[in-house]
Scaffold this active site. Structure first.
Site, PDB file in Angstrom:
ATOM      1  N   ASP A 198       0.825  -1.207   0.000  1.00  0.00           N
ATOM      2  CA  ASP A 198       0.000   0.000   0.000  1.00  0.00           C
ATOM      3  C   ASP A 198       0.860   1.258   0.000  1.00  0.00           C
ATOM      4  OD1 ASP A 198      -1.993  -1.857   0.278  1.00  0.00           O
ATOM      5  OD2 ASP A 198      -2.856  -0.995   2.099  1.00  0.00           O
ATOM      6  N   ASP A 199       0.230   2.344  -0.405  1.00  0.00           N
ATOM      7  CA  ASP A 199       0.726   3.728  -0.230  1.00  0.00           C
ATOM      8  C   ASP A 199       1.767   4.179  -1.252  1.00  0.00           C
ATOM      9  OD1 ASP A 199      -1.000   3.607   1.867  1.00  0.00           O
ATOM     10  OD2 ASP A 199       0.504   3.797   3.453  1.00  0.00           O
ATOM     11  N   HIS A 205      -6.064   2.817  -4.109  1.00  0.00           N
ATOM     12  CA  HIS A 205      -6.011   2.996  -2.649  1.00  0.00           C
ATOM     13  C   HIS A 205      -6.467   4.411  -2.285  1.00  0.00           C
ATOM     14  CE1 HIS A 205      -4.886   1.949   1.381  1.00  0.00           C
ATOM     15  NE2 HIS A 205      -3.802   2.682   1.443  1.00  0.00           N
ATOM     16  N   TYR A 212      -6.637   2.597   5.833  1.00  0.00           N
ATOM     17  CA  TYR A 212      -6.838   2.137   7.216  1.00  0.00           C
ATOM     18  C   TYR A 212      -7.812   0.946   7.289  1.00  0.00           C
ATOM     19  CZ  TYR A 212      -5.290   6.967   7.490  1.00  0.00           C
ATOM     20  OH  TYR A 212      -4.628   8.149   7.285  1.00  0.00           O
ATOM     21  N   HIS A 258       3.713  -2.308   3.050  1.00  0.00           N
ATOM     22  CA  HIS A 258       3.665  -0.935   2.548  1.00  0.00           C
ATOM     23  C   HIS A 258       4.926  -0.604   1.759  1.00  0.00           C
ATOM     24  CE1 HIS A 258       0.603  -0.875   5.680  1.00  0.00           C
ATOM     25  NE2 HIS A 258       0.074   0.162   5.047  1.00  0.00           N
ATOM     26  N   HIS A 269      -5.904   9.311   0.524  1.00  0.00           N
ATOM     27  CA  HIS A 269      -5.815   8.514   1.755  1.00  0.00           C
ATOM     28  C   HIS A 269      -6.685   9.008   2.906  1.00  0.00           C
ATOM     29  CE1 HIS A 269      -3.722   5.662   4.489  1.00  0.00           C
ATOM     30  NE2 HIS A 269      -3.391   5.054   3.361  1.00  0.00           N
TER      31      HIS A 269
HETATM   32 ZN   LIG Z   1      -2.642   3.181   3.135  1.00  0.00          ZN
END
Ligand SMILES: [Zn+2]
Length: 261
Positions: free
Chosen positions: A76-77, A128, A169, A222, A132
């Site tokens: 993620d991210d 995603h 989250y 991540h 965020h």
């Molecule tokens: Zn995230």
């Protein structure tokens, strides 16, 4: 005799055809997390996964086939200017295909190459959100704007419009899900949290993954700007899971779903 006969047929059918997919509880723990964080995490896991297991939350993926010794890596991210490339280098070295749940807003000129590179090297580039937020705090229109803007950017850079999304989250409720589902997106959570967002020590991350892994796990990691320890932990995670007999499957194969429009 008759009811018994039908009962036996029903039993046989159930045994042969109705293999109900198992939805895991989310695993991932570490003595390095304090009591408050562990309690908070366990509460979130119960609140989120129980409605999926009970069939109240639909179109939510938690894990893959629990009968096969396979796992799927998800990051993620991304994109960022540093760690995404490092993760891609490691995946290339071990010839492992993974999934990247990326954020739309940072896909500017500087980071665009990480997005195209991930796609060109055979990884899934998925949604995603745009910047965020907790989707549960947004209106339905705002949720859809987050998803559309991000999938459109990904399509612009890779030629593919992702329909798999992961809420920031892991924050979902019935209202959010209804919106996500109505617009054709599928929510992908995870069944094993590497805790790389909390544990800044690579050995603690490796230990957590290795001791908690199960067949069919979707593993959360991540690859954003703050995730140096994920990069450090990744080679050993791949090596150890391989030694344990696990095969790395792309998410699409793992859960038999189309990732793109
Ligand atoms: Zn995230």
């Amino acid at each position: 005799m008759k009811p018994l006969f039908f009962f036996l047929i029903l039993l046989l059918n159930t045994a042969l055809f109705a293999t109900v997919p198992i939805i895991y509880d989310i695993h991932g723990s570490s003595p390095a997390l304090d009591t408050n964080m562990t309690q908070f995490l366990n509460q979130w896991r119960t609140d989120t996964i129980t409605p999926v297991q009970e069939g109240n939350y639909t179109n939510v993926i938690v894990n893959g086939d629990t009968t096969q010794k396979t796992v799927s890596l998800t990051f993620d991210d991304s994109p960022d200017e540093n760690n995404t490339d490092k993760v891609l280098d490691i995946l290339k070295h071990y010839d492992v295909k993974a999934s990247f749940f990326m954020i739309g807003d940072p896909m500017n000129d500087e980071n665009a190459t990480a997005v195209t590179r991930a796609s060109n090297e055979g990884h899934l580039v998925l949604n995603h959100s745009f910047n965020h937020p907790r989707l549960t705090r947004l209106t339905s229109e705002e949720v859809i704007a987050q998803l559309n803007a991000t999938s459109e950017r990904i399509q612009h850079l890779t030629g593919k419009y992702p329909l798999l999304m992961r809420p920031p989250y892991g924050s979902i409720n019935q209202t959010t899900l209804d919106t996500i589902n109505t617009h054709g997106f599928t929510t992908v959570l995870w069944s094993l949290d590497s805790l790389d967002w909390a544990l800044k020590d690579k050995n603690a991350i490796i230990e957590n993954v290795i001791t908690n892994v199960r067949n069919g796990d979707i593993i959360l990691m991540h690859s954003g700007r703050a995730n140096n320890s994920s990069v450090e932990a990744l080679p050993e995670i791949i090596e150890k899971l391989t030694q344990m007999g696990y095969t790395f499957l792309p998410l699409e194969t793992m859960v038999n779903i189309k990732a793109y429009k």
